[in-house]
Design an enzyme around this catalytic site. Structure first.
Site, PDB file in Angstrom:
ATOM      1  N   TRP A 145       0.816  -1.223   0.000  1.00  0.00           N
ATOM      2  CA  TRP A 145       0.000   0.000   0.000  1.00  0.00           C
ATOM      3  C   TRP A 145       0.851   1.275   0.000  1.00  0.00           C
ATOM      4  O   TRP A 145       0.346   2.368  -0.231  1.00  0.00           O
ATOM      5  CB  TRP A 145      -0.911   0.028   1.233  1.00  0.00           C
ATOM      6  CG  TRP A 145      -0.198  -0.192   2.542  1.00  0.00           C
ATOM      7  CD1 TRP A 145      -0.070  -1.364   3.214  1.00  0.00           C
ATOM      8  CD2 TRP A 145       0.515   0.789   3.315  1.00  0.00           C
ATOM      9  NE1 TRP A 145       0.662  -1.188   4.364  1.00  0.00           N
ATOM     10  CE2 TRP A 145       1.031   0.123   4.461  1.00  0.00           C
ATOM     11  CE3 TRP A 145       0.762   2.149   3.164  1.00  0.00           C
ATOM     12  CZ2 TRP A 145       1.779   0.771   5.429  1.00  0.00           C
ATOM     13  CZ3 TRP A 145       1.508   2.804   4.135  1.00  0.00           C
ATOM     14  CH2 TRP A 145       1.998   2.122   5.236  1.00  0.00           C
ATOM     15  N   CYS A 146       2.150   1.139   0.228  1.00  0.00           N
ATOM     16  CA  CYS A 146       3.033   2.301   0.310  1.00  0.00           C
ATOM     17  C   CYS A 146       3.452   2.751  -1.088  1.00  0.00           C
ATOM     18  O   CYS A 146       4.015   1.959  -1.860  1.00  0.00           O
ATOM     19  CB  CYS A 146       4.257   1.950   1.144  1.00  0.00           C
ATOM     20  SG  CYS A 146       5.577   3.185   1.063  1.00  0.00           S
ATOM     21  N   PRO A 147       3.226   4.014  -1.480  1.00  0.00           N
ATOM     22  CA  PRO A 147       3.606   4.484  -2.824  1.00  0.00           C
ATOM     23  C   PRO A 147       5.109   4.430  -3.052  1.00  0.00           C
ATOM     24  O   PRO A 147       5.561   4.163  -4.164  1.00  0.00           O
ATOM     25  CB  PRO A 147       3.084   5.923  -2.859  1.00  0.00           C
ATOM     26  CG  PRO A 147       2.925   6.324  -1.428  1.00  0.00           C
ATOM     27  CD  PRO A 147       2.579   5.077  -0.683  1.00  0.00           C
ATOM     28  N   SER A 155       6.776   5.306   4.163  1.00  0.00           N
ATOM     29  CA  SER A 155       5.460   5.187   4.787  1.00  0.00           C
ATOM     30  C   SER A 155       5.639   4.432   6.092  1.00  0.00           C
ATOM     31  O   SER A 155       6.617   3.694   6.261  1.00  0.00           O
ATOM     32  CB  SER A 155       4.482   4.444   3.867  1.00  0.00           C
ATOM     33  OG  SER A 155       4.325   5.135   2.639  1.00  0.00           O
TER      34      SER A 155
END
Length: 494
Positions: free
Chosen positions: A179-181, A333
């Site tokens: 989920w971390c860009p 993140s």
């Protein structure tokens, strides 16, 4: 009449010839007593005249619009990595400053909460490859090893992690979260770098390999390695990612640019020389020596296991606001659940440090105000998070006390006192250690007062004249009584 005679006629203090006066024992006694009383009262009045008097008043804060309030702090975080520790400031006027570094210092803490390392400096932001998603896929296919249907970087799990660590002398692991860009941007670059390294150091070579761990699936494994931010790239040498440096230990991490070329170049420097069959023991010693030399040159950051000491000061406007310390990064993140903001306040005060001369002046004028300002009310207090996602907030009410010595308003001393109320609560976002300050619009003004010289002279004259007159009346009364008594006695004899 002559001029001299005319002047003599206005004499207030006419003299009586000595042979017309009579000395008495009572008069001598009262004279001695009068002298003692006059001297005692004069000494007490002089002491009162020399004693410092202060006047206290409450006025509206006279600070100029441009005056800033200095906040001094020294806080220890046993479970926060210095790599991510950030000091932020915001106020009700809309000011919001993130990750202040100019006046803030960070030091790694050991297990006993003692500073064990040098000053930790913020690292520059790494550069990423500017590739579009479609080019990412082409990049992956181009560098895929022929005949290998698996991804180039090993997908590690809790079950295979230790095995891979023992198998490869050098293992670079990308701890990521889907989920971390930033993890998504690094993922194709990591696969590309792994493919290049596999071409140079194939499976049968076995000296180096790139791996990856999905922390959303294997969160226990990530927490055991103190992963706080995503992505985190750790370097494992024969199963260990800890480098010892004297009294402290660091996680060995890659913090360079996140491009294929930068990662490959960095990894090649870690690869030990190949072992030959002719002299395996000598070759092994050379490998260990080369690894030790590389370890001294490799880039390192502070890991999650050691804590962090954050100290320094910030300048803020004299309006309600807050200083908060938390984990922050433009290239990572965070998993809020693993962020523990337990902390110990070693020092917290407001205002500039006063000079030795001004401190001496304060001790003379108002030692109590100086003591209150230096009380450091939060010193040594610990605030522990006993559950997940806990924010600790301290509400500080700040009052300015200004002391003005006599005759020099420009040599004034500004002291800040504060009261505090602390509480904690669970939050859905990033937990913080928050210090909310509220400067009072009123200030305490203490001015030095000293009696005028003419007041002292007037009082001294009143003491001397008053005692002399009272004792003279007393002596006259005693003399008249004694004379009357003698006359009565003489009358009885007749």
């Amino acid at each position: 009449m002559t001029v001299g005679s005319k002047i003599k006629s206005i004499d207030f203090y006419r003299k009586i010839p000595r042979d017309l006066t009579e000395a008495t024992l009572s008069g001598a006694t009262l004279s001695i007593l009068a002298a003692i009383v006059m001297i005692s009262l004069f000494v007490m009045e002089f002491s009162e005249y020399m004693t410092v008097k202060t006047h206290t008043s409450i006025i509206v804060d006279r600070s100029l619009d441009g005056d800033l309030l200095r906040i001094n702090f020294d806080v220890s975080f046993p479970n926060l990595s210095c790599e991510f520790a950030s000091v932020d400031v915001s106020d009700t006027l809309g000011t919001h400053r993130i990750n202040l570094t100019k006046t803030v210092r960070k030091y790694q803490l050991g297990a006993d909460l003692v500073k064990t390392g040098g000053l930790v400096r913020n690292l520059p932001e790494p550069k990423y490859e500017a590739l579009e998603e479609k080019k990412h896929e082409e990049h992956k296919e181009e560098h895929r090893v022929p005949g290998d249907n698996s991804e180039n970087a090993i997908e590690l799990t809790a079950a295979t992690f230790d095995e891979a660590n023992k198998k490869y002398p050098i293992l670079l692991v990308n701890f990521y979260a889907p989920w971390c860009p930033w993890s998504r941007r690094l993922s194709p670059v990591w696969e590309s770098a792994s493919a290049v390294l596999l071409r140079k150091f194939p499976h049968e070579d076995g000296r180096i390999r790139l791996g990856k761990v999905d922390c959303t699936v294997h969160n226990t494994l990530c927490r055991s390695h103190h992963i706080q931010g995503f992505p985190s790239v750790r370097i494992f040498r024969s199963g260990h990612d800890i480098l010892a440096h004297g009294a402290h230990h660091d996680h060995e991490s890659y913090v360079g640019d996140r491009t294929t070329e930068a990662i490959v170049e960095f990894a090649e420097k870690l690869v030990p020389p190949a072992i030959t069959s002719e002299a395996p023991e000598q070759a092994q010693q050379e490998i260990q020596q080369a690894a030790a030399e590389i370890a001294e040159k490799v880039l390192k950051v502070k890991g999650g296991a050691p804590g962090c000491n954050v100290e320094g000061f910030v300048l803020v406007k004299k309006v309600p606001g807050n200083v908060h310390i938390s984990a922050h990064s433009h290239q990572h993140s965070f998993d809020h659940v693993v962020m523990n903001m337990s902390h110990i306040v070693n020092h917290l005060s407001f205002g500039n440090q006063i000079s030795v001369a001004k401190e001496k002046e304060m001790k003379r004028l108002d030692p109590e105000a100086l003591l209150n300002a230096q009380s450091n009310r939060l010193k040594g207090k610990a605030f522990i998070s006993e559950s997940l996602n806990v924010t600790h907030e301290h509400y500080l009410q700040v009052v300015l006390t200004t002391v003005e010595p006599r005759g020099n308003k420009y040599n004034r001393v500004d002291l800040y006192e504060y009261t505090h109320h602390s509480h904690h609560f669970q939050t859905e976002g990033m937990p913080l250690a928050k210090f909310s300050f509220d400067p009072s619009p009123m200030q305490v003004l203490i001015t030095e007062e000293k009696r005028k010289l003419y007041h002292f002279v007037t009082t001294a004259c009143a003491i001397i004249g008053g005692v002399f007159t009272v004792m003279g009346i007393t002596d006259s009364s005693i003399f008249m009584v004694m004379k009357l008594v003698k006359k009565v006695e003489l009358g009885k004899q007749f």
